[in-house]
Write an enzyme that holds these catalytic residues in place. Structure first.
Site, PDB file in Angstrom:
ATOM      1  N   SER A 144      -2.929  -0.230  19.337  1.00 24.21           N
ATOM      2  CA  SER A 144      -3.912  -0.810  20.160  1.00 24.21           C
ATOM      3  C   SER A 144      -4.201  -1.863  19.816  1.00 24.21           C
ATOM      4  O   SER A 144      -4.968  -3.256  20.115  1.00 24.21           O
ATOM      5  CB  SER A 144      -4.894   0.010  20.502  1.00 24.21           C
ATOM      6  OG  SER A 144      -5.256   0.483  19.639  1.00 24.21           O
ATOM      7  N   HIS A 188       1.599  -1.717  24.118  1.00 21.29           N
ATOM      8  CA  HIS A 188       0.303  -1.415  24.636  1.00 21.29           C
ATOM      9  C   HIS A 188      -0.228  -0.392  25.878  1.00 21.29           C
ATOM     10  O   HIS A 188      -0.274  -1.006  26.364  1.00 21.29           O
ATOM     11  CB  HIS A 188      -0.839  -2.405  24.180  1.00 21.29           C
ATOM     12  CG  HIS A 188      -2.423  -1.598  24.022  1.00 21.29           C
ATOM     13  ND1 HIS A 188      -3.589  -1.654  24.131  1.00 21.29           N
ATOM     14  CD2 HIS A 188      -2.757   0.044  23.768  1.00 21.29           C
ATOM     15  CE1 HIS A 188      -4.553  -1.583  23.548  1.00 21.29           C
ATOM     16  NE2 HIS A 188      -3.610  -0.141  23.797  1.00 21.29           N
ATOM     17  N   GLU A 209       0.008  -3.690  28.263  1.00 27.05           N
ATOM     18  CA  GLU A 209       0.010  -4.888  27.387  1.00 27.05           C
ATOM     19  C   GLU A 209       1.441  -5.033  26.827  1.00 27.05           C
ATOM     20  O   GLU A 209       1.277  -3.987  25.654  1.00 27.05           O
ATOM     21  CB  GLU A 209      -1.386  -4.954  26.560  1.00 27.05           C
ATOM     22  CG  GLU A 209      -2.607  -5.230  27.406  1.00 27.05           C
ATOM     23  CD  GLU A 209      -3.676  -5.433  26.050  1.00 27.05           C
ATOM     24  OE1 GLU A 209      -4.606  -6.436  26.166  1.00 27.05           O
ATOM     25  OE2 GLU A 209      -3.628  -4.895  25.693  1.00 27.05           O
ATOM     26  N   ASN A 254      -8.779  -5.218  23.311  1.00 27.29           N
ATOM     27  CA  ASN A 254      -9.870  -4.738  22.983  1.00 27.29           C
ATOM     28  C   ASN A 254     -10.200  -5.298  22.047  1.00 27.29           C
ATOM     29  O   ASN A 254     -11.126  -5.728  21.515  1.00 27.29           O
ATOM     30  CB  ASN A 254      -9.269  -3.478  21.538  1.00 27.29           C
ATOM     31  CG  ASN A 254      -8.211  -2.359  22.401  1.00 27.29           C
ATOM     32  OD1 ASN A 254      -9.241  -1.578  22.900  1.00 27.29           O
ATOM     33  ND2 ASN A 254      -7.851  -1.582  22.215  1.00 27.29           N
TER      34      ASN A 254
END
Ligand SMILES: CC/C=C/CC(=O)SCCNC(=O)CCNC(=O)[C@H](O)C(C)(C)COP(=O)(O)OP(=O)(O)OC[C@H]1O[C@@H](n2cnc3c(N)ncnc32)[C@H](O)[C@@H]1OP(=O)(O)O
Length: 720
Positions: A416, A437, A449, A487
């Site tokens: 991540s 991800h 992702e 993130n």
């Protein structure tokens, strides 16, 4: 867009507007033309309306909503024409008869459908209602109760269910093995047979608009409204649709239609409708990436997953559910057994809830091959590592995979935050390394992702984007930067939330504002749910937990968050975090110990606590998030604003009726956001999140909207 032929004196109007036969202006004109020809031709005794290719129309053409074309020869008029035709009209449904498609069917005198088809009125998902008579005809056909449920939820139903509810006159049995062409042929045959059988029947009772609606008590509407407010919190369309359904029971058809149209008119121009329609297209655009030819992807038929923890077993479920064999590897028998049990329990649960059959569950489980030996991966087409989030651990796993897997195997790393290029450097095939991800729980969350490293090839990207689609994910390609898109944007958003605690707010103040904005939960609740140790782990990896290692020019906001972990307040799992939790409950209560700690830390860090308004909380959290989104775009880490919106809606619960952070930014006004960022930055010069993005600055000063600017930019690029 439509074709016309006669078979055994039955006129067949076929709608041909691939891929989904949307009811565009040309289709509407074609239907009118076909009806007129059939009405005038004395040899024609009945009419069939059918969709060519894979489906009956899946609705009005949504792209006509923005350009106003939907109002030329509008659908309600076409359906009125269909219903009032003097010759019987049979509608033959296969694929997905959604929205305007089902409304056309409701205007026909008879409806038959393939057992494989689905029908539904999903308009509320686009911020509108079934505005071509759906809210007036469906209650007349199946009753207010069932109609309201379908219309207000927007959920499609299987043909068998539609038949049981009374929407259909007959079903045409088609097995899952038969081709679309066979389905079409059988359906057309059945429709013509029915048309010939009813050719001389009276149309009395067959025009749905003339049926009576059984009224229901106000209690029913109140209960449904309560349920909608809970299930579709913040959405206008479902409650408005309920009003239109209610009108069907209160007024004659014509007046009911007027009410429907009035409500539709208001919804049509609403910001929610614009946002939800933006998402509809943005979701489908994620596969369209400048410079990537998706046809170059190679088929993935055999997959490996490393790590049988919660993430690994969740990832494996996605593949075996689709019949793709998975070798699931773990180093320890105990961990492997635990992972396998979690997967078995997942399928058991689905059987118990009636979501699948025992047979299908067993078939999926048959595709799982647990193993302790990497050598069993020698033949897989793609392997995903889901081991501990640590660069060295991941590098050593990929190095090992590089030695064992065949040269063509694509190596995916489920990280991540970590640098894909560094992980890829451990292999001799960096072109075949990519980040995948998954969001937790990996078998539930639809977002993926996919992270391209600097050497990741077009073929690798296309293969991974396609297999993501195959396993029913919404894949978004993103660039390789810390935290990728989701993130990375979360950090400044989260930082502001923590900064607000230092200055005077409490977790429940911040969370309430974010919940009221439309998020399913606030940031502190989310952190408690995910585990506060995750944030600490990331801060440690960034080297900012130790004060001596911090940049003195950057404000540190996480002292309380760090202390919570020292106090073992990890969140829901330890029954204590930002909130306290009763055993087994996920509903947190504000906790005096935490509030005292926050006040104490404010003091120690030199802040004089003050009352902070809801407006300031909302702006600071959201504008910091948006500013980072602009930075992702200007750096080329995100390819389209819509990609960011999809990531935030599907990965972080951004309210869909607000269209995602970038759409929301355009709606608020870029100048307003830019000016606020400058102001917040002036008051807080040590927070780099307040350094405005150059792209935001440029658009704010030129008065342009991001969406328009980016579409133009992409067009110019593709014309080069
Ligand atoms: C008077 C006002 C009344 C309005 C009533 C309405 O009818 S509103 C529209 C109601 N219908 C819908 O909301 C259905 C929307 N479509 C879908 O749910 C799905 O597309 C599908 C029909 C289930 C098919 O799914 P699948 O995954 O097979 O394909 P895609 O979703 O990728 O779609 C393929 C391409 O078709 C475009 N598209 C789909 N539906 C519409 C539509 N109604 N209008 C216009 N375009 C539509 C979609 O955008 C895809 O296009 P690409 O260019 O290939 O990305």
């Amino acid at each position: 867009m439509t074709s016309y032929k006669t078979i055994k004196d039955v006129a067949v109007i076929t709608i041909e507007n691939p891929p989904v036969n949307a009811l565009s202006l040309a289709v509407r004109e074609g239907i009118l033309d076909g009806l007129s020809r059939a009405s005038k031709d004395d040899t024609v005794c009945a009419i069939v309306i059918i969709g060519g290719g894979r489906t009956f129309p899946a609705g009005a053409d949504i792209s006509e909503f923005a350009n106003g074309k939907a109002f030329t020869k509008p659908l309600p008029q076409i359906i009125e024409k269909i219903e009032s035709t003097q010759k019987p009209i049979v509608c033959a449904i296969h694929g997905t008869a959604f929205g305007g498609g089902l409304e056309v069917a409701l205007g026909c005198h008879y409806r038959i459908a393939s057992t494989r088809s689905k029908v539904g009125l999903p308009e509320v998902n686009l911020g509108i209602l079934p505005g071509a008579g759906g809210t007036q005809r469906l209650p007349r056909l199946i009753g207010v109760w069932l109609a309201a449920e379908m219309i207000c939820s927007g959920k499609p139903i299987e043909a068998v269910d539609a038949d049981a509810k009374g929407i259909l006159d007959d079903l045409v049995e088609i097995s899952s093995l038969e081709s679309v062409q066979t389905e079409y042929d059988k359906l057309l045959d059945a429709a013509i047979t029915l048309a010939l059988r009813v050719k001389n029947h009276s149309l009395e009772g067959k025009r749905v608009s003339q049926l009576k609606v059984e009224p229901v008590s106000d209690f029913f509407y109140e209960q449904l409204a309560l349920q909608i407010s809970k299930n579709a919190r913040g959405m206008n369309a479902p409650l408005q649709a309920l009003k239109a359904v209610k009108a069907s029971a209160m007024f004659p058809f014509k007046e009911g239609m007027q009410r429907e149209q009035q409500i539709l008119g208001r919804l049509f121009v609403s910001s929610q409708a614009k946002a939800l329609q933006h998402i509809f297209f943005a979701e489908r655009q994620t596969m369209k990436i400048p410079g990537i030819d998706m046809k170059k992807g190679v088929p993935i038929k055999f997959v490996g997953v490393i790590g049988a923890g919660m993430m690994g077993s969740g990832i494996a479920i996605n593949f075996i559910k689709k019949g793709i064999p998975v070798v699931l590897i773990d180093a320890e028998q105990e961990f492997l057994d635990r992972g396998v049990k979690a997967i078995e329990d997942y399928f058991k649960g689905r059987v118990k809830k009636g979501k699948t059959t025992r047979f299908l569950a067993d078939r999926s489980l048959g595709y799982l091959r647990p193993s302790l030996h990497y050598e069993d991966l020698s033949n897989v087409d793609l392997v995903i590592e889901a081991v501990f989030e640590n660069l060295d651990v991941k590098k050593s796993v990929l190095k090992h995979l590089d030695e064992i897997c065949k040269p063509q195997t694509i190596l995916c790393t489920n990280t991540s935050t970590l640098d894909i290029d560094q992980i890829a450097s451990a292999t001799n095939r960096p072109d075949r390394v990519i980040g995948t991800h998954f969001f937790s729980p990996a078998n539930v969350m639809r977002l993926m992702e996919n992270v391209a490293g600097s050497k990741t090839s077009e073929r690798t990207i296309a293969s991974v984007m396609q297999i993501s689609k195959t396993i029913s994910k919404i894949p978004v390609l993103v660039g390789n930067c810390f935290g990728f898109i989701g993130n990375r944007m979360l950090f400044p958003y989260n930082n502001q939330a923590n900064a607000l605690l230092q200055e005077g707010a409490f977790p429940h103040d911040v969370d309430k504002v974010l919940y009221d904005f439309g998020f399913p939960m606030g940031l502190f609740q989310m952190s408690d749910l995910a585990g506060n140790d995750i944030g600490l782990h990331i801060r440690k990896a960034q080297g900012i937990v130790d004060p001596s290692q911090r940049d003195p020019n950057e404000r540190y906001v996480s002292t309380t968050a760090d202390k919570l972990c020292e106090m073992k307040r990890f969140g829901v799992k330890s029954s204590k975090g930002w909130y306290s939790y009763a055993k087994g409950s996920r509903k947190g209560r504000p906790d005096k110990e935490v509030m005292d700690l926050i006040v104490e830390n404010s003091k120690a860090e030199g802040f004089v606590r003050r009352n902070i308004s809801a407006k300031e909380i909302e702006e600071r959290c959201l504008y910091a998030l948006i500013n980072e989104g602009f930075k992702c775009l200007e750096e080329g880490m995100a390819y389209k604003p819509g990609d960011i919106d999809i990531i935030w809606i599907y990965g972080y619960g951004f309210p869909p009726q607000k269209g995602g952070p970038m759409h929301y930014a355009d709606a608020v006004g870029l100048k307003k956001i830019y000016d606020s960022i400058l102001q917040y930055g002036k008051a807080d010069p040590k927070t780099s999140a307040w350094k405005p993005s150059k792209l935001l600055e440029q658009l704010a000063s030129s008065g342009k909207k991001l969406a328009k600017y980016w579409t133009k930019k992409l067009k110019a690029q593709s014309n080069l």
